[in-house]
Design a protein around this motif. Structure first.
Motif, PDB file in Angstrom:
ATOM      1  N   VAL A  90       0.827  -1.210   0.000  1.00 42.53           N
ATOM      2  CA  VAL A  90       0.000   0.000   0.000  1.00 42.53           C
ATOM      3  C   VAL A  90       0.862   1.262   0.000  1.00 42.53           C
ATOM      4  CG1 VAL A  90      -1.670   1.344   1.332  1.00 42.53           C
ATOM      5  CG2 VAL A  90      -1.989  -1.111   1.060  1.00 42.53           C
ATOM      6  N   HIS A  91       1.915   1.285   0.793  1.00 46.22           N
ATOM      7  CA  HIS A  91       2.753   2.473   0.884  1.00 46.22           C
ATOM      8  C   HIS A  91       3.728   2.570  -0.289  1.00 46.22           C
ATOM      9  CE1 HIS A  91       1.880   3.967   5.092  1.00 46.22           C
ATOM     10  NE2 HIS A  91       1.202   2.844   5.039  1.00 46.22           N
ATOM     11  N   LYS A 150      -4.297   4.544   5.700  1.00 44.16           N
ATOM     12  CA  LYS A 150      -3.819   4.293   4.349  1.00 44.16           C
ATOM     13  C   LYS A 150      -3.403   5.619   3.714  1.00 44.16           C
ATOM     14  CE  LYS A 150      -6.573   0.148   3.409  1.00 44.16           C
ATOM     15  NZ  LYS A 150      -7.675  -0.445   2.611  1.00 44.16           N
ATOM     16  N   PRO A 151      -2.224   5.679   3.113  1.00 41.18           N
ATOM     17  CA  PRO A 151      -1.700   6.972   2.648  1.00 41.18           C
ATOM     18  C   PRO A 151      -2.313   7.414   1.321  1.00 41.18           C
ATOM     19  CG  PRO A 151      -0.156   5.226   2.105  1.00 41.18           C
ATOM     20  CD  PRO A 151      -1.267   4.583   2.902  1.00 41.18           C
ATOM     21  N   ALA A 152      -2.365   8.707   1.164  1.00 35.80           N
ATOM     22  CA  ALA A 152      -2.675   9.289  -0.139  1.00 35.80           C
ATOM     23  C   ALA A 152      -1.348   9.568  -0.848  1.00 35.80           C
ATOM     24  CB  ALA A 152      -3.473  10.579   0.041  1.00 35.80           C
ATOM     25  N   HIS A 153      -1.384   9.575  -2.189  1.00 37.15           N
ATOM     26  CA  HIS A 153      -0.163   9.795  -2.960  1.00 37.15           C
ATOM     27  C   HIS A 153      -0.316  11.017  -3.859  1.00 37.15           C
ATOM     28  CE1 HIS A 153       0.296   5.561  -1.778  1.00 37.15           C
ATOM     29  NE2 HIS A 153       1.588   5.728  -1.961  1.00 37.15           N
ATOM     30  N   THR A 154       0.791  11.696  -4.096  1.00 37.88           N
ATOM     31  CA  THR A 154       0.808  12.818  -5.024  1.00 37.88           C
ATOM     32  C   THR A 154       0.810  12.286  -6.449  1.00 37.88           C
ATOM     33  OG1 THR A 154       3.223  12.916  -5.120  1.00 37.88           O
ATOM     34  CG2 THR A 154       2.142  14.144  -3.353  1.00 37.88           C
ATOM     35  N   VAL A 155       0.750  13.191  -7.408  1.00 36.30           N
ATOM     36  CA  VAL A 155       0.796  12.799  -8.822  1.00 36.30           C
ATOM     37  C   VAL A 155       2.106  12.087  -9.144  1.00 36.30           C
ATOM     38  CG1 VAL A 155       0.757  13.658 -11.193  1.00 36.30           C
ATOM     39  CG2 VAL A 155      -0.738  14.688  -9.472  1.00 36.30           C
ATOM     40  N   ASP A 156       3.165  12.484  -8.464  1.00 33.96           N
ATOM     41  CA  ASP A 156       4.482  11.872  -8.693  1.00 33.96           C
ATOM     42  C   ASP A 156       4.645  10.545  -7.960  1.00 33.96           C
ATOM     43  OD1 ASP A 156       5.229  14.031 -10.248  1.00 33.96           O
ATOM     44  OD2 ASP A 156       5.965  15.155  -8.517  1.00 33.96           O
ATOM     45  N   GLY A 157       3.648  10.155  -7.180  1.00 34.40           N
ATOM     46  CA  GLY A 157       3.717   8.887  -6.464  1.00 34.40           C
ATOM     47  C   GLY A 157       4.247   8.977  -5.060  1.00 34.40           C
ATOM     48  N   ASP A 158       4.606  10.183  -4.619  1.00 34.96           N
ATOM     49  CA  ASP A 158       5.102  10.351  -3.256  1.00 34.96           C
ATOM     50  C   ASP A 158       3.948  10.295  -2.257  1.00 34.96           C
ATOM     51  OD1 ASP A 158       7.707  10.721  -4.177  1.00 34.96           O
ATOM     52  OD2 ASP A 158       7.361  12.870  -4.483  1.00 34.96           O
ATOM     53  N   ILE A 159       4.245   9.821  -1.056  1.00 30.31           N
ATOM     54  CA  ILE A 159       3.230   9.729  -0.009  1.00 30.31           C
ATOM     55  C   ILE A 159       2.992  11.117   0.593  1.00 30.31           C
ATOM     56  CG2 ILE A 159       2.726   8.805   2.291  1.00 30.31           C
ATOM     57  CD1 ILE A 159       4.239   6.306   1.533  1.00 30.31           C
ATOM     58  N   VAL A 160       1.731  11.438   0.779  1.00 29.28           N
ATOM     59  CA  VAL A 160       1.366  12.670   1.465  1.00 29.28           C
ATOM     60  C   VAL A 160       1.427  12.378   2.964  1.00 29.28           C
ATOM     61  CG1 VAL A 160      -0.410  14.417   1.834  1.00 29.28           C
ATOM     62  CG2 VAL A 160      -0.120  13.386  -0.434  1.00 29.28           C
ATOM     63  N   MET A 161       2.452  12.920   3.617  1.00 32.04           N
ATOM     64  CA  MET A 161       2.667  12.611   5.026  1.00 32.04           C
ATOM     65  C   MET A 161       1.762  13.464   5.906  1.00 32.04           C
ATOM     66  SD  MET A 161       4.813  10.148   5.126  1.00 32.04           S
ATOM     67  CE  MET A 161       5.236  10.141   6.870  1.00 32.04           C
ATOM     68  N   THR A 162       1.049  12.806   6.791  1.00 30.93           N
ATOM     69  CA  THR A 162       0.200  13.459   7.776  1.00 30.93           C
ATOM     70  C   THR A 162       0.829  13.255   9.151  1.00 30.93           C
ATOM     71  OG1 THR A 162      -1.118  11.461   8.146  1.00 30.93           O
ATOM     72  CG2 THR A 162      -1.837  12.955   6.367  1.00 30.93           C
ATOM     73  N   GLY A 164      -0.319  11.717  11.661  1.00 26.76           N
ATOM     74  CA  GLY A 164      -0.508  10.323  12.060  1.00 26.76           C
ATOM     75  C   GLY A 164       0.495   9.398  11.400  1.00 26.76           C
ATOM     76  N   LEU A 165       0.756   9.617  10.115  1.00 24.94           N
ATOM     77  CA  LEU A 165       1.738   8.781   9.413  1.00 24.94           C
ATOM     78  C   LEU A 165       3.141   9.008   9.960  1.00 24.94           C
ATOM     79  CD1 LEU A 165       0.580   8.922   5.670  1.00 24.94           C
ATOM     80  CD2 LEU A 165       0.492   6.962   7.234  1.00 24.94           C
ATOM     81  N   TRP A 166       3.464  10.255  10.302  1.00 21.82           N
ATOM     82  CA  TRP A 166       4.778  10.515  10.900  1.00 21.82           C
ATOM     83  C   TRP A 166       4.944   9.720  12.190  1.00 21.82           C
ATOM     84  CZ3 TRP A 166       8.787  12.144   8.527  1.00 21.82           C
ATOM     85  CH2 TRP A 166       8.713  13.105   7.509  1.00 21.82           C
ATOM     86  N   ILE A 167       3.891   9.674  12.989  1.00 25.14           N
ATOM     87  CA  ILE A 167       3.940   8.922  14.245  1.00 25.14           C
ATOM     88  C   ILE A 167       4.128   7.433  13.957  1.00 25.14           C
ATOM     89  CG2 ILE A 167       2.584   8.191  16.252  1.00 25.14           C
ATOM     90  CD1 ILE A 167       1.298  10.978  16.225  1.00 25.14           C
ATOM     91  N   GLY A 168       3.359   6.915  12.986  1.00 24.08           N
ATOM     92  CA  GLY A 168       3.471   5.504  12.639  1.00 24.08           C
ATOM     93  C   GLY A 168       4.852   5.142  12.138  1.00 24.08           C
ATOM     94  N   TYR A 169       5.412   5.999  11.268  1.00 28.03           N
ATOM     95  CA  TYR A 169       6.751   5.739  10.742  1.00 28.03           C
ATOM     96  C   TYR A 169       7.804   5.837  11.843  1.00 28.03           C
ATOM     97  CZ  TYR A 169       5.940   5.417   5.694  1.00 28.03           C
ATOM     98  OH  TYR A 169       5.581   4.986   4.438  1.00 28.03           O
ATOM     99  N   ALA A 170       7.669   6.839  12.713  1.00 28.65           N
ATOM    100  CA  ALA A 170       8.641   6.995  13.797  1.00 28.65           C
ATOM    101  C   ALA A 170       8.631   5.776  14.718  1.00 28.65           C
ATOM    102  CB  ALA A 170       8.326   8.264  14.594  1.00 28.65           C
ATOM    103  N   ALA A 171       7.442   5.282  15.045  1.00 31.84           N
ATOM    104  CA  ALA A 171       7.339   4.099  15.907  1.00 31.84           C
ATOM    105  C   ALA A 171       7.906   2.870  15.200  1.00 31.84           C
ATOM    106  CB  ALA A 171       5.881   3.864  16.300  1.00 31.84           C
ATOM    107  N   LEU A 172       7.701   2.775  13.884  1.00 36.60           N
ATOM    108  CA  LEU A 172       8.231   1.636  13.137  1.00 36.60           C
ATOM    109  C   LEU A 172       9.757   1.665  13.121  1.00 36.60           C
ATOM    110  CD1 LEU A 172       7.518  -0.848  11.422  1.00 36.60           C
ATOM    111  CD2 LEU A 172       7.602   0.629   9.404  1.00 36.60           C
ATOM    112  N   TYR A 173      10.334   2.854  12.970  1.00 35.11           N
ATOM    113  CA  TYR A 173      11.795   2.940  12.974  1.00 35.11           C
ATOM    114  C   TYR A 173      12.358   2.692  14.367  1.00 35.11           C
ATOM    115  CZ  TYR A 173      12.645   4.131   8.138  1.00 35.11           C
ATOM    116  OH  TYR A 173      12.762   4.057   6.772  1.00 35.11           O
ATOM    117  N   LEU A 174      11.619   3.087  15.392  1.00 31.57           N
ATOM    118  CA  LEU A 174      12.038   2.738  16.754  1.00 31.57           C
ATOM    119  C   LEU A 174      12.026   1.223  16.924  1.00 31.57           C
ATOM    120  CD1 LEU A 174      12.700   3.316  19.722  1.00 31.57           C
ATOM    121  CD2 LEU A 174      10.247   3.600  20.131  1.00 31.57           C
TER     122      LEU A 174
END
Length: 201
Positions: A90-91, A150-162, A164-174
């Motif tokens: 998905v990401h 579930k993330p939204a994507h820009t026209v270029d395919g990049d994830i639009v970071m919110t 909540g997503l920053w928190i999820g990613y930070a916890a995943l990297y921890l």
């Protein structure tokens, strides 16, 4: 541990329910309906809570068993691996693929290490540590958040970071950092056996 503990005691039933929830999790996550992401997150979180509950009940009721000792970590690894595969799809991002790869590879490595150490009668040297428990909490929390958002994507395919997503990613990297640290500790504990054991197959 009782040698004659029944296989289908309450803790093991809860663990089996966690395994049975895996295909349901996949179905709910991909079903095209509003709120499916939140339902999948809730299901994953409930599975994580049963992981704690079945261990607590096994100790409290004196219903630990060899079958439960085998099945419980298998159930945990299966549902985490499946959830990470869904999130990678998905990401579709290097930033999620790398920690997912590290976590899955670590689980395979440590499982093999524990099996090998058990054959040598040194299983206690690679028992679950406090770092591993903190890693599990961070991992379960991060996956729950990422399943829910579930993330939204820009026209270029990049994830639009919110936020909540920053928190999820930070916890995943921890969780990933703790994953690597706990694997290092397991390997260090097994190092004397690596030096002293003969070559394998």
């Amino acid at each position: 541990m009782s040698k004659h503990a029944p296989i289908l005691n309450l803790p093991n039933i809860l663990t089996l329910i966690r395994v049975a929830a895996i295909p349901v999790l996949v179905l709910v996550f991909y079903v095209p309906m509003q709120g499916s992401d939140m339902m999948a997150a809730a299901l994953f979180l409930a599975a994580g809570l049963t992981d704690w509950l079945d261990g607590y009940l096994a100790r409290r009721l004196g219903q630990t068993s060899p079958f439960g000792a085998f099945l419980d970590p298998v159930a945990d690894k299966l549902i985490v691996a499946v959830a990470l595969v869904m999130l990678v799809q998905v990401h579709a991002s290097l930033w999620l693929s790398v920690p997912a790869m590290v976590i899955v590879c670590r689980e395979i490595t440590v499982s093999a290490l524990r099996e090998w150490m058990a054959e040598l009668g040194q299983r206690a040297r690679v028992a679950v540590s406090s770092v591993g428990k903190i890693k599990t909490v961070a991992q379960m929390g991060s996956i729950t958040v990422l399943l829910a958002l579930k993330p939204a994507h820009t026209v270029d395919g990049d994830i639009v970071m919110t936020p909540g997503l920053w928190i999820g990613y930070a916890a995943l990297y921890l969780a990933t950092a703790l994953t690597l640290w706990s694997m290092y500790r397991y390997l260090r504990a097994a190092a004397p056996q690596f030096r002293g054991a003969g070559r394998g197959e």
